[in-house]
Design a protein around this motif. Structure first.
Motif, PDB file in Angstrom:
ATOM      1  N   LYS A 104      49.674  38.804  57.559  1.00 37.18           N
ATOM      2  CA  LYS A 104      48.988  37.582  58.168  1.00 37.18           C
ATOM      3  C   LYS A 104      48.415  36.755  56.932  1.00 37.18           C
ATOM      4  CE  LYS A 104      48.413  39.487  62.450  1.00 37.18           C
ATOM      5  NZ  LYS A 104      48.840  38.933  63.764  1.00 37.18           N
ATOM      6  N   THR A 105      48.682  37.200  55.833  1.00 43.96           N
ATOM      7  CA  THR A 105      48.279  36.372  54.549  1.00 43.96           C
ATOM      8  C   THR A 105      49.464  35.977  53.671  1.00 43.96           C
ATOM      9  OG1 THR A 105      47.978  38.536  53.408  1.00 43.96           O
ATOM     10  CG2 THR A 105      46.262  37.793  54.755  1.00 43.96           C
ATOM     11  N   ARG A 106      49.011  35.068  52.813  1.00 42.39           N
ATOM     12  CA  ARG A 106      49.691  34.568  51.769  1.00 42.39           C
ATOM     13  C   ARG A 106      49.170  34.389  50.735  1.00 42.39           C
ATOM     14  NH1 ARG A 106      51.467  33.844  56.183  1.00 42.39           N
ATOM     15  NH2 ARG A 106      49.240  32.590  56.782  1.00 42.39           N
ATOM     16  N   PHE A 107      49.754  34.872  49.690  1.00 38.89           N
ATOM     17  CA  PHE A 107      49.368  34.622  48.140  1.00 38.89           C
ATOM     18  C   PHE A 107      49.960  34.231  47.272  1.00 38.89           C
ATOM     19  CE2 PHE A 107      47.873  36.356  44.324  1.00 38.89           C
ATOM     20  CZ  PHE A 107      46.703  35.837  43.982  1.00 38.89           C
ATOM     21  N   PHE A 115      53.160  37.418  31.857  1.00 47.44           N
ATOM     22  CA  PHE A 115      52.563  38.420  32.750  1.00 47.44           C
ATOM     23  C   PHE A 115      53.382  38.840  33.930  1.00 47.44           C
ATOM     24  CE2 PHE A 115      47.763  38.557  31.965  1.00 47.44           C
ATOM     25  CZ  PHE A 115      48.013  37.970  30.546  1.00 47.44           C
ATOM     26  N   ILE A 116      53.458  40.374  34.162  1.00 53.09           N
ATOM     27  CA  ILE A 116      54.105  40.652  35.411  1.00 53.09           C
ATOM     28  C   ILE A 116      52.842  41.109  36.331  1.00 53.09           C
ATOM     29  CG2 ILE A 116      55.694  42.471  36.130  1.00 53.09           C
ATOM     30  CD1 ILE A 116      57.175  42.428  33.524  1.00 53.09           C
ATOM     31  N   MET A 117      53.319  40.635  37.839  1.00 52.84           N
ATOM     32  CA  MET A 117      52.667  41.250  38.916  1.00 52.84           C
ATOM     33  C   MET A 117      53.494  42.329  39.603  1.00 52.84           C
ATOM     34  SD  MET A 117      51.632  38.592  42.029  1.00 52.84           S
ATOM     35  CE  MET A 117      51.261  37.236  41.108  1.00 52.84           C
ATOM     36  N   HIS A 118      52.500  43.271  39.921  1.00 55.40           N
ATOM     37  CA  HIS A 118      53.077  44.439  40.745  1.00 55.40           C
ATOM     38  C   HIS A 118      52.599  44.577  41.933  1.00 55.40           C
ATOM     39  CE1 HIS A 118      54.277  46.804  36.711  1.00 55.40           C
ATOM     40  NE2 HIS A 118      55.196  45.932  37.120  1.00 55.40           N
ATOM     41  N   ASP A 119      51.119  44.482  42.181  1.00 56.55           N
ATOM     42  CA  ASP A 119      50.782  44.516  43.508  1.00 56.55           C
ATOM     43  C   ASP A 119      49.426  43.729  43.654  1.00 56.55           C
ATOM     44  OD1 ASP A 119      51.589  46.809  45.326  1.00 56.55           O
ATOM     45  OD2 ASP A 119      51.757  47.710  43.354  1.00 56.55           O
TER      46      ASP A 119
ATOM     47  N   HIS B  89      41.390  37.871  40.138  1.00 52.43           N
ATOM     48  CA  HIS B  89      41.397  38.615  38.799  1.00 52.43           C
ATOM     49  C   HIS B  89      42.672  39.172  38.438  1.00 52.43           C
ATOM     50  CE1 HIS B  89      37.140  37.702  39.513  1.00 52.43           C
ATOM     51  NE2 HIS B  89      37.094  37.764  37.982  1.00 52.43           N
ATOM     52  N   PHE B  90      43.220  39.318  37.397  1.00 58.45           N
ATOM     53  CA  PHE B  90      44.224  40.208  37.054  1.00 58.45           C
ATOM     54  C   PHE B  90      43.928  41.514  36.014  1.00 58.45           C
ATOM     55  CE2 PHE B  90      47.651  41.500  34.219  1.00 58.45           C
ATOM     56  CZ  PHE B  90      48.839  41.379  35.001  1.00 58.45           C
ATOM     57  N   HIS B  91      44.451  42.391  36.566  1.00 58.76           N
ATOM     58  CA  HIS B  91      44.091  43.844  35.949  1.00 58.76           C
ATOM     59  C   HIS B  91      45.392  44.250  35.399  1.00 58.76           C
ATOM     60  CE1 HIS B  91      43.120  48.332  36.366  1.00 58.76           C
ATOM     61  NE2 HIS B  91      42.784  47.773  35.121  1.00 58.76           N
ATOM     62  N   GLU B 125      47.533  43.804  40.415  1.00 62.30           N
ATOM     63  CA  GLU B 125      47.812  44.790  39.313  1.00 62.30           C
ATOM     64  C   GLU B 125      49.165  44.594  38.757  1.00 62.30           C
ATOM     65  OE1 GLU B 125      45.974  47.607  38.537  1.00 62.30           O
ATOM     66  OE2 GLU B 125      44.232  47.156  39.868  1.00 62.30           O
ATOM     67  N   GLY B 126      49.080  44.774  37.369  1.00 63.22           N
ATOM     68  CA  GLY B 126      50.320  44.280  36.897  1.00 63.22           C
ATOM     69  C   GLY B 126      50.355  44.833  35.083  1.00 63.22           C
ATOM     70  N   LEU B 127      51.115  43.910  34.449  1.00 64.86           N
ATOM     71  CA  LEU B 127      51.232  43.978  33.055  1.00 64.86           C
ATOM     72  C   LEU B 127      50.786  42.732  32.454  1.00 64.86           C
ATOM     73  CD1 LEU B 127      54.285  46.355  32.504  1.00 64.86           C
ATOM     74  CD2 LEU B 127      51.942  47.252  32.498  1.00 64.86           C
ATOM     75  N   CYS B 128      50.029  42.882  31.382  1.00 61.95           N
ATOM     76  CA  CYS B 128      49.796  41.650  30.507  1.00 61.95           C
ATOM     77  C   CYS B 128      50.993  41.404  29.588  1.00 61.95           C
ATOM     78  CB  CYS B 128      48.386  41.767  29.884  1.00 61.95           C
ATOM     79  SG  CYS B 128      48.376  42.782  28.565  1.00 61.95           S
TER      80      CYS B 128
END
Lengths: 139, 139
Positions: A104-107, A115-119, B89-91, B125-128
């Motif tokens: 139900k959400t979009r981000f 930078f790499i996004m995982h979760d 925020h990015f972690h 959550e990811g890698l910087c």
DNA sequence: TTATCTTTGCAACATTGTTGCATTTGAAAG
DNA sequence: CTTTCAAATGCAACAATGTTGCAAAGATAA
């Protein structure tokens, strides 16, 4: 899906604390904290609860939701949970209930270069329909 | 902006622990945990740290970021902080750094009928970039 | 039923959040 | 520069939660 089927599916032994926690979570459609799960029952040791929740989370049967007040709640994971990297929940400021908002959400984010996004973990703070409709005055 | 100016602006007394915490946060561009702020300095009592962080947060000088592992970090708020209801925020999973992503993210949700949204807290959550570029093998 | 690996309970300890109270300090007023 | 008072600090204490080691109990396969 029954508790036994769930444990069988995830190749976990059919033990007391696991059955207890999963049946509690199956009963409710909102996420539960460790103390809410426990209720006033003293069936299992605190450490057993802690370890059981950890095991169930590691296996992906349940997932943890960390709220902004650093409290933690747990909910059953849906089947396609692993594929989805956007984990969104609604937290009612009044009644403290937590609802999963899968799908139900979009981000979207522009991260800095490299930078790499995982979760992505999202917690929406607000009021649920019940608390909007029937605000409690006494406080 | 100096620590003294900041405290004056927010009508807070110029006390030791406040000056210490704010100068630490002004130094760094990433969010800091209570123990990171403390370092190995034993200048102030644990409770004083706790209460000072609470005060600074209540006044809106700093804000708290609760991560998925229930650890907490603090960062200076920007001026237009109150207007913005999306807190992202990015972690970095590797080096544990936390970066504010003000204005770099978009979020949208279809809440159930009657629900009201007040604030949205996002942790990516990811890698910087540093940890992507120079991965440490030893672990 | 036995054997084996897993789970559980208990003790113990760390970290963090939180409050009350006595003491010290900041800064405003004289 | 002192006095004064509200505010900040330090200390003791306690609650909740996270975490580990180890011995006892339990689950399942042979």
């Amino acid at each position: 899906m029954t508790v036994e089927e769930l444990l069988y599916k995830y190749d976990l032994k059919n033990t007391g604390c696991r059955k207890y926690i999963l049946s509690e979570l199956l009963k409710s459609d909102t996420a539960q904290s460790e103390s809410e799960l426990k209720g006033n029952s003293d069936l299992f040791d605190r450490v057993t609860f802690y370890r059981t929740l950890k095991t169930l989370e590691e296996r992906g049967i349940i997932h943890k939701i960390v709220l902004n007040d650093n409290s933690v709640k747990y909910a059953l994971s849906s089947d396609h949970h692993e594929e989805d990297h956007l984990h969104s929940h609604f937290h009612c400021e009044k009644c403290d209930e937590v609802l999963c908002l899968r799908g139900k959400t979009r981000f979207d984010a522009e991260l800095p270069q490299g930078f790499i996004m995982h979760d992505v973990f999202v917690v929406i703070e607000g009021l649920c329909a019940d608390c909007v409709a029937y605000p409690v005055r006494s406080e």
